[in-house]
Scaffold this motif. Sequence first.
Motif, short mmCIF file in Angstrom:
data_model
loop_
_atom_site.label_atom_id
_atom_site.label_comp_id
_atom_site.label_asym_id
_atom_site.label_seq_id
_atom_site.Cartn_x
_atom_site.Cartn_y
_atom_site.Cartn_z
N THR A 26 1.31 -1.48 -0.36
CA THR A 26 0.16 0.11 -0.06
C THR A 26 1.03 1.07 0.12
N GLN A 27 0.55 2.45 -0.33
CA GLN A 27 1.65 3.65 -0.01
C GLN A 27 2.03 3.89 0.82
N ARG A 30 4.68 1.98 1.70
CA ARG A 30 5.78 2.23 0.88
C ARG A 30 6.23 3.67 1.03
N ASN A 31 5.71 4.38 2.07
CA ASN A 31 5.94 5.65 3.16
C ASN A 31 6.75 4.83 3.90
N PRO A 82 1.40 0.22 -8.99
CA PRO A 82 1.14 0.79 -7.26
C PRO A 82 -0.36 0.81 -7.20
#
Length: 93
Positions: A26-27, A30-31, A82
């Motif tokens: 998920t984003q 990734r962060n 993504p």
Amino acid sequence: DRSFFFFGFQGTNSTNAAIVTDTVPTQAFRNGDFTAWGTTIYDPLTVRPGPNGTFVRDPFPGNMILRSFRSRGSQGHDLFPPTEHGRTKRSHQ
């Protein structure tokens, strides 16, 4: 005097089309935000000897991996596509 040679081979080549479902990060992952994962993420650089021959590690504060730590291997997540509209699974042939 005689010489005998024997060689045997049996093989099967099969190609089948298949639908594969992959999970992509998920984003938030990734962060470096793993708060939604529900599992504690430990800092591998803090391993030290503990009691009774065990090892102790410190967790990342708030399950958030620091940006300075992520930069060492952050190129790897660029290889994953993504997420699409919040979905973490993709199907492809």
